[in-house]
Design an enzyme around this catalytic site. Structure first.
Site, PDB file in Angstrom:
ATOM      1  N   ASP A 155       0.957  -1.224   0.106  1.00 34.28           N
ATOM      2  CA  ASP A 155       0.035   0.009  -0.030  1.00 34.28           C
ATOM      3  C   ASP A 155       0.946   1.324  -0.037  1.00 34.28           C
ATOM      4  O   ASP A 155       2.089   1.406   0.546  1.00 34.28           O
ATOM      5  CB  ASP A 155      -0.955   0.148   1.272  1.00 34.28           C
ATOM      6  CG  ASP A 155      -0.239   0.164   2.638  1.00 34.28           C
ATOM      7  OD1 ASP A 155       0.754  -0.681   2.687  1.00 34.28           O
ATOM      8  OD2 ASP A 155      -0.608   1.227   3.354  1.00 34.28           O
ATOM      9  N   SER A 156       0.428   2.304  -0.631  1.00 35.55           N
ATOM     10  CA  SER A 156       1.140   3.581  -0.788  1.00 35.55           C
ATOM     11  C   SER A 156       2.630   3.334  -1.274  1.00 35.55           C
ATOM     12  O   SER A 156       3.000   2.844  -2.527  1.00 35.55           O
ATOM     13  CB  SER A 156       1.086   4.236   0.603  1.00 35.55           C
ATOM     14  OG  SER A 156       1.301   5.721   0.408  1.00 35.55           O
ATOM     15  N   ALA A 157       3.471   3.697  -0.515  1.00 41.59           N
ATOM     16  CA  ALA A 157       4.862   3.540  -0.713  1.00 41.59           C
ATOM     17  C   ALA A 157       5.368   1.717  -0.952  1.00 41.59           C
ATOM     18  O   ALA A 157       6.134   1.457  -1.659  1.00 41.59           O
ATOM     19  CB  ALA A 157       5.832   3.933   0.379  1.00 41.59           C
ATOM     20  N   VAL A 182      -1.827  -0.827  -3.991  1.00 38.39           N
ATOM     21  CA  VAL A 182      -3.031  -0.440  -3.208  1.00 38.39           C
ATOM     22  C   VAL A 182      -2.619   1.067  -3.165  1.00 38.39           C
ATOM     23  O   VAL A 182      -1.403   1.670  -2.437  1.00 38.39           O
ATOM     24  CB  VAL A 182      -3.084  -0.751  -1.984  1.00 38.39           C
ATOM     25  CG1 VAL A 182      -4.076   0.213  -0.942  1.00 38.39           C
ATOM     26  CG2 VAL A 182      -3.690  -2.238  -1.780  1.00 38.39           C
TER      27      VAL A 182
END
Length: 320
Positions: A155-157, A182
């Site tokens: 998710d994200s990074a 994500v």
């Protein structure tokens, strides 16, 4: 017309950390995410059959990792990379996400504690992500026991690292069954500070502030991760800039409507499709960055995350 902001999410936003880059430090960012996770301790985590801390190979030595298992039969295996802007986040802050991923996909999930900046800057996190994926493949008998059903997720990074790892696996001849990205960061060129580059993605202006993750905080994260601005041109930082995405693993890409990263995530989904890669894109109507961690409060967030994980489960199953 876009769906309005989920009212439950609107009430959560003022309680969320990582919103003031003027005063934020790497240590305070880490502590605030840990405090947020600790605040949920009164709610029992979703149960799995086994949680075990192990070590995996990283780019420069051993890394801590955590294994989540549901059942004992051969199963898919997922290498999971947590978010936190490359700087914050750890095994504990994303424990619930890893548990839900294991429960809803039936996979053995290995959450990786990669090195973070400023102590280790790019390409450290990427090198750890790819090295850990190779190590999991080499040790598959300890995990799901099925080389045809291995995926990456984040998710994200962590979504950024999962996307870059999927490209590296393709180049190394390592077959992945799928990737779950994500709300990923996919194009850091300009370090989220360049007006011309930001104009390519309208969500960076539309959602610049007021919805938890801000464009200014992304600028802060990128400045910590990248020792030199030019590093953002590297596909290992900006997978949207890869010369070719043909042949990478099938993908599930989620974005959130009220997220400055929305448009670069959607652009990555389109680029994958243009390269002939099967893609399912979930747009996250009414949601913000980080909603995978909000499903126990928001029904909208829970259902959207479940749909994405169900699609990822299907990808893993087709790898058999």
């Amino acid at each position: 017309m876009a769906a309005p902001l989920d009212p439950v999410i609107a009430q959560i936003i003022p309680t969320l950390p990582l919103r003031d880059p003027a005063t934020m430090t790497p240590q305070s960012a880490r502590e605030s995410l840990r405090a947020l996770a600790a605040a949920r301790a009164a709610v029992p985590p979703p149960p799995v059959d086994e949680v075990r801390d192990i070590e995996v190979k990283g780019g420069a030595g051993a890394l801590a990792a955590r294994v989540y298992r549901v059942g004992s039969a051969p199963s898919p295996t997922v290498i999971f990379f947590h978010g936190g802007g490359w700087v914050a986040g750890d095994l504990d802050t994303h424990d619930r996400q890893a548990r839900f991923l294991a429960i809803e996909t039936g996979a053995v999930v290995i959450s990786i504690d990669y090195r973070r900046p400023p102590e280790t800057r790019f390409p450290g996190a990427f090198e750890d992500a790819f090295a850990s994926a190779r190590d999991v493949f080499d040790r598959i008998a300890e995990f799901g026991c099925d080389l045809k059903r291995v995926g990456v997720a984040g998710d994200s990074a962590g979504g950024n690292l999962a996307a870059a790892t999927a490209i590296a696996c393709r180049d190394a001849g390592i077959g992945l069954a799928g990737q779950l990205l994500v709300y990923p960061a996919t194009d850091a060129v300009g370090n989220y500070a360049d007006t011309t580059e930001n104009a390519r993605f309208p969500s960076r202006a539309e959602n610049a502030e007021g919805y938890f993750l801000s464009r200014a905080v992304m600028e802060w994260f990128a400045a910590h991760y990248l020792a030199e601005p030019g590093h953002a041109q590297d596909w290992r930082v900006s997978p949207l800039r890869a010369k070719s995405l043909a042949g990478v693993a099938p993908a599930v890409v989620t974005t959130a409507w009220f997220d400055p990263l929305r448009d670069e995530g959607a652009a990555y989904a389109r680029a994958l499709e243009a390269a002939g890669v099967p893609v399912r894109h979930h747009e996250g109507a009414g949601l913000i960055h980080g909603y995978f961690s909000m499903g126990e409060a928001s029904e909208t967030a829970r259902l959207e995350a479940q749909r994405a994980r169900a699609d990822f489960k299907a990808l893993l199953a087709r790898g058999a």
